[in-house]
Scaffold this active site. Structure first.
Site, PDB file in Angstrom:
ATOM      1  N   CYS A 171      15.307 -23.149 -47.239  1.00 43.29           N
ATOM      2  CA  CYS A 171      14.324 -23.885 -46.448  1.00 43.29           C
ATOM      3  C   CYS A 171      14.135 -23.288 -45.060  1.00 43.29           C
ATOM      4  CB  CYS A 171      14.758 -25.340 -46.261  1.00 43.29           C
ATOM      5  SG  CYS A 171      15.150 -26.230 -47.766  1.00 43.29           S
ATOM      6  N   CYS A 192       3.965  -5.428 -64.968  1.00 41.59           N
ATOM      7  CA  CYS A 192       4.794  -4.230 -64.874  1.00 41.59           C
ATOM      8  C   CYS A 192       6.176  -4.553 -64.291  1.00 41.59           C
ATOM      9  CB  CYS A 192       4.097  -3.145 -64.059  1.00 41.59           C
ATOM     10  SG  CYS A 192       3.469  -3.676 -62.472  1.00 41.59           S
TER      11      CYS A 192
END
Length: 347
Positions: free
Chosen positions: A34, A315
């Site tokens: 956070c 990819c």
């Protein structure tokens, strides 16, 4: 001077915005990290650790918090600017002047600074480009030059012609043989991306910090005989919806149309790439075998590197034969994050 654990913990308890960007709080019990000012309930000190960058958090296996969105904060589009962009998309011929911004309670210099930082041009230049983009498409569809110019908010044909030629390099009447590639800036939990689209589909989706991005833009412009211009495209809405669902863990495949100019071999490699299942990985050797060309490992790797559509043409799911994470245009740390994220959600 490095902050002590106690000082950072106190700052997180106080949700002190002054420490934004200085450190990030990672929670061992939940696996999330956070911002210091996150409003979520704070855990006990023994259940947290602090890092100086989001990259460190991700490499340690932590996921970004859905309450404070730590990865989005630096580049997040403010709500008032998001509304301006939506209004432009709804009415490309409209003009939003400084007086209109002030009536909305928005400071014009703040808007100017945001557009210069994130788009490299002022807000008014962005609007002009958007209007010319709209006019270009109307001319391509058979509308008269004068009709397209006045619909786009231009008050004179000469002014429209000059602006048009500055962007496209030809006069409006000679633009029939050219194309336009629409460009849009998108925000994702892994950072800001650029999307490009033509009528056929999405032709580029890359992180804005990719080193080869400028080369990819130039390639698309040359191959498609097109100019890349800020503008709206029907495929963008579908793309954004599907990307959001993907990052929310609710979508594993994409259906937004793609348009990938390249050689026949490159296109065959990209097609096989799209067949690698979510949550799985393949080696370059596996890809070559799947193509029926087991000796073409190096050529397959090169074609993978030429892929211009991140995430949708995955990819990131191709790794070295020894299991190592090989090069990735978006950065190895993003590749690791994507693989971990998909692996966790595939169960």
């Amino acid at each position: 001077m490095q902050l002590s654990f106690d000082r950072m913990y106190q700052a997180s308890l106080e949700k002190d915005v002054a420490f934004e960007g200085v450190f990030f709080t990672a929670v061992k019990t939940t696996g999330i990290f956070c911002r210091p000012s996150c409003r979520a309930r704070k855990p006990k000190p023994e259940n947290i650790e602090f890092f100086s960058t989001t990259k460190e958090c991700i490499l340690k296996g932590y996921r970004p918090c859905k309450v404070c969105h730590p990865l989005e904060q630096l580049n997040q589009t403010p709500d008032d600017i998001r509304q301006l962009l939506e209004d432009l998309a709804d009415d490309p011929g409209g003009k939003i002047k400084d007086a209109d911004l002030l009536r909305r309670g928005i400071e014009p210099h703040q808007v100017r600074r945001w557009f210069l930082k994130n788009h490299g041009i002022t807000f008014h230049a962005y609007q002009r480009m958007f209007r010319i983009n709209s006019a270009f498409k109307k001319i391509q569809q058979g509308e008269s030059v004068s009709g397209a110019a006045f619909d786009a908010g231009f008050e004179s044909l000469s002014g429209f012609g000059d602006s048009f030629k500055n962007i496209f390099g030809v006069s409006p009447k000679k633009s029939k043989q050219q194309r336009i590639i629409d460009l849009k800036r998108l925000e994702t939990p892994l950072g800001t991306m650029y999307a490009c689209a033509v009528e056929e589909g999405i032709c580029l989706l890359e992180f804005t910090d990719r080193k080869m991005l400028e080369t990819e833009f130039l390639y698309l412009s040359r191959v498609l005989n097109a100019t890349i211009v800020q503008g709206d495209n029907p495929h963008f809405a579908t793309l954004e919806d599907q990307l959001k669902a993907y990052f929310d863990g609710q979508r594993k495949t994409f259906t937004v149309p793609l348009y990938m100019p390249g050689s026949a071999f490159q296109q065959s490699v990209w097609q096989v790439l799209q067949e690698v299942p979510y949550g799985a990985t393949r080696s370059y050797k596996d890809q070559a075998v799947a193509l029926g060309k087991p000796e073409a490992v190096r050529a397959v790797a090169n074609a993978n590197g030429m892929n211009k559509i991140s995430i949708l043409v995955p990819c990131h799911r191709v790794i070295g034969a020894d299991g190592s994470l090989t090069g990735y245009g978006g950065g190895i740390w993003r590749k690791q994050w994507l693989l971990d994220f998909e692996n966790n959600n595939a169960r």
